[in-house]
Design a protein around this motif. Sequence first.
Motif, PDB file in Angstrom:
ATOM      1  N   GLY A 136      -1.248  13.735  -2.319  1.00  0.00           N
ATOM      2  CA  GLY A 136      -0.367  12.582  -2.113  1.00  0.00           C
ATOM      3  C   GLY A 136       1.070  12.915  -2.481  1.00  0.00           C
ATOM      4  O   GLY A 136       1.333  13.819  -3.268  1.00  0.00           O
ATOM      5  N   ASP A 137       1.979  12.160  -1.846  1.00  0.00           N
ATOM      6  CA  ASP A 137       3.397  12.354  -2.142  1.00  0.00           C
ATOM      7  C   ASP A 137       4.015  10.971  -2.333  1.00  0.00           C
ATOM      8  O   ASP A 137       3.679  10.058  -1.603  1.00  0.00           O
ATOM      9  CB  ASP A 137       4.036  13.081  -0.938  1.00  0.00           C
ATOM     10  CG  ASP A 137       5.490  13.380  -1.199  1.00  0.00           C
ATOM     11  OD1 ASP A 137       6.165  13.841  -0.277  1.00  0.00           O
ATOM     12  OD2 ASP A 137       5.951  13.139  -2.339  1.00  0.00           O
ATOM     13  N   SER A 138       4.846  10.817  -3.290  1.00  0.00           N
ATOM     14  CA  SER A 138       5.586   9.561  -3.551  1.00  0.00           C
ATOM     15  C   SER A 138       4.686   8.325  -3.424  1.00  0.00           C
ATOM     16  O   SER A 138       4.800   7.539  -2.488  1.00  0.00           O
ATOM     17  CB  SER A 138       6.770   9.423  -2.581  1.00  0.00           C
ATOM     18  OG  SER A 138       6.306   9.291  -1.243  1.00  0.00           O
TER      19      SER A 138
ATOM     20  N   THR B 115       0.305   4.886  -0.389  1.00  0.00           N
ATOM     21  CA  THR B 115       1.196   5.902   0.179  1.00  0.00           C
ATOM     22  C   THR B 115       0.928   6.085   1.660  1.00  0.00           C
ATOM     23  O   THR B 115      -0.204   5.893   2.133  1.00  0.00           O
ATOM     24  CB  THR B 115       1.053   7.265  -0.532  1.00  0.00           C
ATOM     25  OG1 THR B 115       2.058   8.159  -0.022  1.00  0.00           O
ATOM     26  CG2 THR B 115      -0.307   7.900  -0.307  1.00  0.00           C
ATOM     27  N   THR B 116       1.979   6.412   2.367  1.00  0.00           N
ATOM     28  CA  THR B 116       1.822   6.855   3.752  1.00  0.00           C
ATOM     29  C   THR B 116       2.181   8.338   3.850  1.00  0.00           C
ATOM     30  O   THR B 116       2.137   8.911   4.942  1.00  0.00           O
ATOM     31  CB  THR B 116       2.775   6.067   4.688  1.00  0.00           C
ATOM     32  OG1 THR B 116       4.124   6.251   4.213  1.00  0.00           O
ATOM     33  CG2 THR B 116       2.422   4.589   4.713  1.00  0.00           C
TER      34      THR B 116
ATOM     35  N   GLU C 230      -2.132   4.944   7.278  1.00  0.00           N
ATOM     36  CA  GLU C 230      -1.554   5.644   8.437  1.00  0.00           C
ATOM     37  C   GLU C 230      -1.617   4.695   9.614  1.00  0.00           C
ATOM     38  O   GLU C 230      -2.705   4.346  10.068  1.00  0.00           O
ATOM     39  CB  GLU C 230      -2.334   6.935   8.726  1.00  0.00           C
ATOM     40  CG  GLU C 230      -1.675   7.836   9.755  1.00  0.00           C
ATOM     41  CD  GLU C 230      -2.300   9.222   9.767  1.00  0.00           C
ATOM     42  OE1 GLU C 230      -1.597  10.168   9.389  1.00  0.00           O
ATOM     43  OE2 GLU C 230      -3.495   9.321  10.121  1.00  0.00           O
ATOM     44  N   ALA C 231      -0.461   4.244  10.074  1.00  0.00           N
ATOM     45  CA  ALA C 231      -0.409   3.245  11.166  1.00  0.00           C
ATOM     46  C   ALA C 231      -1.308   2.060  10.807  1.00  0.00           C
ATOM     47  O   ALA C 231      -1.165   1.494   9.724  1.00  0.00           O
ATOM     48  CB  ALA C 231      -0.792   3.902  12.481  1.00  0.00           C
ATOM     49  N   SER C 232      -2.266   1.721  11.659  1.00  0.00           N
ATOM     50  CA  SER C 232      -3.088   0.522  11.393  1.00  0.00           C
ATOM     51  C   SER C 232      -4.384   0.889  10.662  1.00  0.00           C
ATOM     52  O   SER C 232      -5.331   0.117  10.628  1.00  0.00           O
ATOM     53  CB  SER C 232      -3.453  -0.164  12.713  1.00  0.00           C
ATOM     54  OG  SER C 232      -4.314   0.689  13.453  1.00  0.00           O
ATOM     55  N   LYS C 233      -4.377   2.091  10.071  1.00  0.00           N
ATOM     56  CA  LYS C 233      -5.613   2.548   9.399  1.00  0.00           C
ATOM     57  C   LYS C 233      -5.407   2.674   7.889  1.00  0.00           C
ATOM     58  O   LYS C 233      -4.284   2.867   7.429  1.00  0.00           O
ATOM     59  CB  LYS C 233      -6.012   3.914   9.957  1.00  0.00           C
ATOM     60  CG  LYS C 233      -6.277   3.918  11.461  1.00  0.00           C
ATOM     61  CD  LYS C 233      -7.722   4.114  11.738  1.00  0.00           C
ATOM     62  CE  LYS C 233      -7.980   4.182  13.233  1.00  0.00           C
ATOM     63  NZ  LYS C 233      -9.025   3.230  13.653  1.00  0.00           N
ATOM     64  N   ILE C 234      -6.516   2.550   7.163  1.00  0.00           N
ATOM     65  CA  ILE C 234      -6.502   2.755   5.712  1.00  0.00           C
ATOM     66  C   ILE C 234      -7.670   3.676   5.392  1.00  0.00           C
ATOM     67  O   ILE C 234      -8.757   3.555   5.966  1.00  0.00           O
ATOM     68  CB  ILE C 234      -6.590   1.408   4.959  1.00  0.00           C
ATOM     69  CG1 ILE C 234      -6.400   1.605   3.450  1.00  0.00           C
ATOM     70  CG2 ILE C 234      -7.877   0.668   5.266  1.00  0.00           C
ATOM     71  CD1 ILE C 234      -6.161   0.299   2.695  1.00  0.00           C
ATOM     72  N   LEU C 235      -7.420   4.625   4.474  1.00  0.00           N
ATOM     73  CA  LEU C 235      -8.475   5.568   4.088  1.00  0.00           C
ATOM     74  C   LEU C 235      -9.244   4.997   2.907  1.00  0.00           C
ATOM     75  O   LEU C 235      -8.655   4.646   1.879  1.00  0.00           O
ATOM     76  CB  LEU C 235      -7.865   6.918   3.707  1.00  0.00           C
ATOM     77  CG  LEU C 235      -8.852   8.057   3.481  1.00  0.00           C
ATOM     78  CD1 LEU C 235      -9.527   8.463   4.795  1.00  0.00           C
ATOM     79  CD2 LEU C 235      -8.155   9.248   2.839  1.00  0.00           C
ATOM     80  N   LEU C 236     -10.563   4.877   3.077  1.00  0.00           N
ATOM     81  CA  LEU C 236     -11.431   4.438   1.990  1.00  0.00           C
ATOM     82  C   LEU C 236     -12.453   5.534   1.713  1.00  0.00           C
ATOM     83  O   LEU C 236     -12.718   6.380   2.573  1.00  0.00           O
ATOM     84  CB  LEU C 236     -12.165   3.141   2.365  1.00  0.00           C
ATOM     85  CG  LEU C 236     -11.285   1.927   2.661  1.00  0.00           C
ATOM     86  CD1 LEU C 236     -12.137   0.757   3.131  1.00  0.00           C
ATOM     87  CD2 LEU C 236     -10.459   1.535   1.453  1.00  0.00           C
ATOM     88  N   GLY C 237     -13.008   5.526   0.505  1.00  0.00           N
ATOM     89  CA  GLY C 237     -14.037   6.507   0.166  1.00  0.00           C
ATOM     90  C   GLY C 237     -15.322   5.795  -0.217  1.00  0.00           C
ATOM     91  O   GLY C 237     -15.288   4.797  -0.951  1.00  0.00           O
TER      92      GLY C 237
END
Length: 156
Positions: A61-63, A88-89, A14-21
């Motif tokens: 998630g989508d596509s 994905t975004t 999302e924009a300049s961010k990435i989701l990590l777990g």
Amino acid sequence: MTTRKLLSLVFVREASKILLGYKKRGFGQGWWNGFGGKVEKGETIMQGALRELTEESGLIGDSLEEIGLLTFEFEGDPVLLEVHVFSTTKFSGKPEETEEMRPAWFDIQDIPFKKMWSDDVLWFPLMLKGSKFKGYFLFKGLHDILKYKLDEVDKI
Ligand SMILES: Cc1cc(-c2ccco2)c2oc(N)nc2c1
């Protein structure tokens, strides 16, 4: 006799961010990673990736776009891990902590590589610049990479 185990790995951007777990238990415990796991019998790799994303982060998630294919070998272990990497975004929901994972957004300039699988620092730059990639990594134990091959590709 070598066998291959199929795994998915999903990164949400999302924009300049990435989701990590943060992996709370099991394989990769104590490290930050994308969301994923074993592709089960009777599901496609894409279905497995979407399932694991929801199970581990609560997001739908989508596509998903397949952006990478990474093969991991562990010295002395005949099972090769074939990891299909997706990005994905497009998603719905809010990230939530699950039994497996504690999600958090990271700025792409501030990826916690010291607390991630040691291959990540090698291929994340390709993902972050929008390239597709294929790689092979030979691990000794869970941390040391004995050798690797990594190429940018036009299609997976
Ligand atoms: C050996 C290995 C496995 C995985 C993995 C587990 C589940 C999905 O992928 C990795 O993920 C990353 N970033 N490096 C990884 C190395």
